[in-house]
Design a protein around this motif. Structure first.
Motif, PDB file in Angstrom:
ATOM      1  N   VAL A 172     -78.231 -23.986 -66.154  1.00 23.79           N
ATOM      2  CA  VAL A 172     -76.882 -24.324 -66.585  1.00 23.79           C
ATOM      3  C   VAL A 172     -76.126 -24.778 -65.335  1.00 23.79           C
ATOM      4  O   VAL A 172     -76.060 -24.064 -64.336  1.00 23.79           O
ATOM      5  CB  VAL A 172     -76.173 -23.119 -67.236  1.00 23.79           C
ATOM      6  CG1 VAL A 172     -74.739 -23.480 -67.589  1.00 23.79           C
ATOM      7  CG2 VAL A 172     -76.945 -22.684 -68.469  1.00 23.79           C
ATOM      8  N   ILE A 173     -75.604 -25.975 -65.391  1.00 25.51           N
ATOM      9  CA  ILE A 173     -74.986 -26.604 -64.222  1.00 25.51           C
ATOM     10  C   ILE A 173     -73.475 -26.444 -64.224  1.00 25.51           C
ATOM     11  O   ILE A 173     -72.856 -26.194 -63.197  1.00 25.51           O
ATOM     12  CB  ILE A 173     -75.347 -28.113 -64.211  1.00 25.51           C
ATOM     13  CG1 ILE A 173     -76.857 -28.284 -64.019  1.00 25.51           C
ATOM     14  CG2 ILE A 173     -74.577 -28.848 -63.123  1.00 25.51           C
ATOM     15  CD1 ILE A 173     -77.364 -29.676 -64.327  1.00 25.51           C
ATOM     16  N   TYR A 174     -72.884 -26.602 -65.388  1.00 23.14           N
ATOM     17  CA  TYR A 174     -71.416 -26.649 -65.469  1.00 23.14           C
ATOM     18  C   TYR A 174     -70.806 -25.318 -65.890  1.00 23.14           C
ATOM     19  O   TYR A 174     -71.453 -24.501 -66.540  1.00 23.14           O
ATOM     20  CB  TYR A 174     -70.992 -27.739 -66.463  1.00 23.14           C
ATOM     21  CG  TYR A 174     -71.378 -29.123 -66.020  1.00 23.14           C
ATOM     22  CD1 TYR A 174     -70.667 -29.764 -65.002  1.00 23.14           C
ATOM     23  CD2 TYR A 174     -72.459 -29.779 -66.590  1.00 23.14           C
ATOM     24  CE1 TYR A 174     -71.029 -31.049 -64.586  1.00 23.14           C
ATOM     25  CE2 TYR A 174     -72.826 -31.059 -66.187  1.00 23.14           C
ATOM     26  CZ  TYR A 174     -72.109 -31.682 -65.183  1.00 23.14           C
ATOM     27  OH  TYR A 174     -72.466 -32.941 -64.770  1.00 23.14           O
ATOM     28  N   GLU A 175     -69.546 -25.151 -65.487  1.00 21.78           N
ATOM     29  CA  GLU A 175     -68.765 -23.996 -65.940  1.00 21.78           C
ATOM     30  C   GLU A 175     -68.403 -24.224 -67.402  1.00 21.78           C
ATOM     31  O   GLU A 175     -68.254 -25.360 -67.858  1.00 21.78           O
ATOM     32  CB  GLU A 175     -67.477 -23.867 -65.107  1.00 21.78           C
ATOM     33  CG  GLU A 175     -67.693 -23.624 -63.617  1.00 21.78           C
ATOM     34  CD  GLU A 175     -68.286 -22.258 -63.323  1.00 21.78           C
ATOM     35  OE1 GLU A 175     -68.104 -21.338 -64.152  1.00 21.78           O
ATOM     36  OE2 GLU A 175     -68.960 -22.118 -62.281  1.00 21.78           O
ATOM     37  N   GLU A 176     -68.196 -23.135 -68.094  1.00 22.84           N
ATOM     38  CA  GLU A 176     -67.864 -23.153 -69.525  1.00 22.84           C
ATOM     39  C   GLU A 176     -66.680 -24.074 -69.835  1.00 22.84           C
ATOM     40  O   GLU A 176     -66.661 -24.773 -70.841  1.00 22.84           O
ATOM     41  CB  GLU A 176     -67.518 -21.721 -69.938  1.00 22.84           C
ATOM     42  CG  GLU A 176     -67.499 -21.440 -71.409  1.00 22.84           C
ATOM     43  CD  GLU A 176     -68.878 -21.072 -71.944  1.00 22.84           C
ATOM     44  OE1 GLU A 176     -69.213 -21.614 -72.990  1.00 22.84           O
ATOM     45  OE2 GLU A 176     -69.602 -20.264 -71.319  1.00 22.84           O
ATOM     46  N   ASN A 177     -65.681 -24.084 -68.947  1.00 25.04           N
ATOM     47  CA  ASN A 177     -64.441 -24.821 -69.231  1.00 25.04           C
ATOM     48  C   ASN A 177     -64.437 -26.251 -68.672  1.00 25.04           C
ATOM     49  O   ASN A 177     -63.394 -26.885 -68.601  1.00 25.04           O
ATOM     50  CB  ASN A 177     -63.242 -24.042 -68.692  1.00 25.04           C
ATOM     51  CG  ASN A 177     -63.389 -23.758 -67.198  1.00 25.04           C
ATOM     52  OD1 ASN A 177     -64.369 -24.183 -66.577  1.00 25.04           O
ATOM     53  ND2 ASN A 177     -62.440 -23.046 -66.620  1.00 25.04           N
ATOM     54  N   LYS A 178     -65.599 -26.739 -68.264  1.00 22.81           N
ATOM     55  CA  LYS A 178     -65.686 -28.086 -67.674  1.00 22.81           C
ATOM     56  C   LYS A 178     -65.173 -29.141 -68.664  1.00 22.81           C
ATOM     57  O   LYS A 178     -65.534 -29.141 -69.838  1.00 22.81           O
ATOM     58  CB  LYS A 178     -67.148 -28.379 -67.313  1.00 22.81           C
ATOM     59  CG  LYS A 178     -67.431 -29.807 -66.909  1.00 22.81           C
ATOM     60  CD  LYS A 178     -66.911 -30.118 -65.528  1.00 22.81           C
ATOM     61  CE  LYS A 178     -67.042 -31.607 -65.228  1.00 22.81           C
ATOM     62  NZ  LYS A 178     -66.324 -31.967 -63.973  1.00 22.81           N
ATOM     63  N   ILE A 179     -64.330 -30.033 -68.149  1.00 26.05           N
ATOM     64  CA  ILE A 179     -63.825 -31.117 -68.996  1.00 26.05           C
ATOM     65  C   ILE A 179     -64.543 -32.414 -68.636  1.00 26.05           C
ATOM     66  O   ILE A 179     -64.522 -32.849 -67.480  1.00 26.05           O
ATOM     67  CB  ILE A 179     -62.294 -31.270 -68.825  1.00 26.05           C
ATOM     68  CG1 ILE A 179     -61.602 -30.009 -69.342  1.00 26.05           C
ATOM     69  CG2 ILE A 179     -61.776 -32.501 -69.573  1.00 26.05           C
ATOM     70  CD1 ILE A 179     -60.144 -29.878 -68.933  1.00 26.05           C
TER      71      ILE A 179
END
Lengths: 309, 215
Positions: A172-179
């Motif tokens: 998993v590369i991105y944070e949960e809240n990535k826009i």
């Protein structure tokens, strides 16, 4: 990057579909006898009346999805990438793209990382086939978070979308809240020694390579090309201007895929040399995904080797 | 609507107009498939002027009956019928197959009001018709879906995938018509690649088959 958590994008896809189904009753899902592998079974369990198993008949699945779309449904048709694109290329072309119907095609098990099933199931030409079609949008998310975004974003586009997904679990590369922004790539770091444009499962490899190369005093930037079409022309031009070397890497043929798409942009906007890493005009073979990535030079080590030279 | 002498007379008149327009369109375009178009005129006339619920003032009415011309090369017949019905201006017929015309060689649903599905690549229309019928079931609508296949077209494997699906999903709101003119481009279908017995095949796939022989 959180390398400790690994999720296959097909799993993220299945979960995202179910969530879409919760919110919109026009979402319908079709599969061709692979729902347990493509993970559309998650939707099927929640909404059996809106799930259609079409059996081992992909051409009919694509045509049925087209018909459903003409009546206001938003069909997601899913199978392994080989059968969801190559097997049904003309159905997608004539019954979906030409009339610009609102069908989402989701090809899981793309690329050699399918592994043991071997060449018949390792789709290496799907990006090439799909991006050549007028009206088609092509998304190739790199992890759990970007896949969930891609599925939701696809449902908002009124027209055909191809989403390319993988079998193998990847970090998993991105944070949960990535826009994310539609049509825009995501840049990691701003090193000027090289740019590695990566897509799908290769993004995590490129990020690993970025870390390793720091040890050799080589500072690179990695660009996640999660939108293949439309492609982020500006970031390609900017990286060509701002870095010494350009590499593209994809779990796909170098003919017609990400590397070709970037080369097209460079040719028009800022001619520069590009090293295209990917499948070099060859079929894959059976094996463990990790061994195949090593054999075909599709892993972090291959990128490191390329950039150390 | 009751079928009586005067209705039959009226329908025959429409069918003659449609035939005349087909010949004129193909002549003007110096291109197109007149045979496969002429062989479906009576069926289209019955569908559009007797059987189907379609509304000229609301061509996208979600409750309308749908028609899929899976044998899309018979487009002149569909265009001439839609012109007779008022969906297409009669002047437009003369532009068939010419640049910037609404009337493409094969039907384009995005260009022509009254065309429910884009077709042309043979073998694909029945799947789309199934999708429309499935949507009707999901939405509990009472519309019906009609799909016209060519007898040569059913050599395409996808037709039989779709026949299986129609039966599996019990699409009793679907009516499939096979235009059995016995011809395809390379000759008689029985000589090129025989799909006979067509009726028994569809019966075996779960269809209720009505045979209507040319007299």
């Amino acid at each position: 990057m959180k390398p400790e958590i690994k999720i296959a994008t097909r799993q993220s896809f299945g979960e995202a579909l179910k969530k879409l189904g919760d919110e919109n009753e026009n979402i319908v899902v079709l599969d061709a006898d692979l729902s347990s592998a493509t993970k559309t079974e998650i939707f099927a369990k929640a909404y059996p009346e809106r799930f259609f198993d079409m059996g081992i008949a992909e051409q009919d699945m694509i045509g049925t999805a087209a018909g459903l779309a003409t009546c206001g449904k938003i069909p997601f048709a899913s199978s392994f990438a080989a059968f969801a694109t190559g097997r049904v290329y003309d159905q997608i072309r004539a019954s979906i793209c030409y009339p610009n119907l609102n069908v989402k095609i989701c090809g899981t098990h793309a690329g050699i990382t399918v592994g043991e099933d071997g060449a018949t199931h390792q789709m290496l030409e799907d990006i090439s086939l799909m991006r050549g079609l007028p009206n088609m949008t092509v998304l190739c998310p790199s992890d759990d978070i970007s896949t969930k975004w891609a599925v939701e974003e696809a449902s908002k586009i009124n027209g055909p979308v191809y989403i390319r997904l993988a079998r193998a679990a990847t970090p998993v590369i991105y944070e949960e809240n990535k826009i994310f922004t539609f049509g825009k790539a995501v840049q990691f770091g701003d090193g000027t020694d090289a740019t590695v444009f990566a897509t799908g499962v290769e993004v995590a490899e490129a990020l690993k390579a970025q870390e390793i190369l720091k040890g050799y005093n080589i500072d690179i930037r990695v660009v996640d090309m999660l939108s293949i079409k439309p492609i982020d022309k500006d970031i390609i031009e900017r990286c060509a201007m701002g870095t010494d070397r350009l590499i593209s890497i994809e779990d796909h043929s170098i003919i017609g895929g990400l590397g070709s798409a970037i080369a097209e942009v460079l040719t028009e906007r800022y001619p520069a040399k590009l090293k295209r890493m990917g499948m070099q005009d060859t079929f894959g073979q059976s094996g463990k995904a990790v061994d195949l990535m090593n054999f075909y030079k599709l892993n972090a080590e291959a990128i490191v080797k390329e950039l150390k030279n | 609507m009751e079928v009586n002498e005067s209705l039959l007379k009226e329908l025959s008149k429409k069918a003659i107009n449609i035939r005349r327009n087909i010949i004129e369109m193909v002549y003007m375009a110096s291109s197109g498939h007149p045979g496969g178009a002429l062989s479906i005129v009576d069926i289209l006339t019955i569908l559009y002027f007797y059987e189907m619920k379609v509304d000229l003032s609301n061509s996208k009415d979600e409750n309308r009956d749908r028609f899929v011309l899976s044998k899309g090369h018979a487009s002149p017949a569909l265009y001439a019928t839609l012109a007779e019905k008022g969906f297409i201006k009669k002047e437009e017929l003369r532009k068939f197959r010419s640049i910037n015309s609404l009337l493409q060689g094969h039907p384009d649903m995005k260009k022509i009001p009254g065309v429910d599905m884009t077709t042309g690549s043979l073998g694909q229309g029945l799947s789309a018709a199934n999708g429309m019928a499935l949507a009707g079931k999901l939405d509990q609508k009472s519309y019906r879906v009609y799909c016209m296949l060519g007898d040569g077209e059913i050599e395409e494997g996808q037709i039989w995938e779709a026949a299986m699906s129609a039966s599996h999903y019990k699409l009793d709101n679907l009516c499939v018509i096979v235009d059995n003119n016995n011809l395809q481009i390379d000759g008689e279908i029985s000589k090129v690649m025989s799909p006979y017995p067509i009726d028994k095949k569809f019966e075996a796939f779960g269809f209720e088959v009505l045979r209507n022989r040319w007299s």
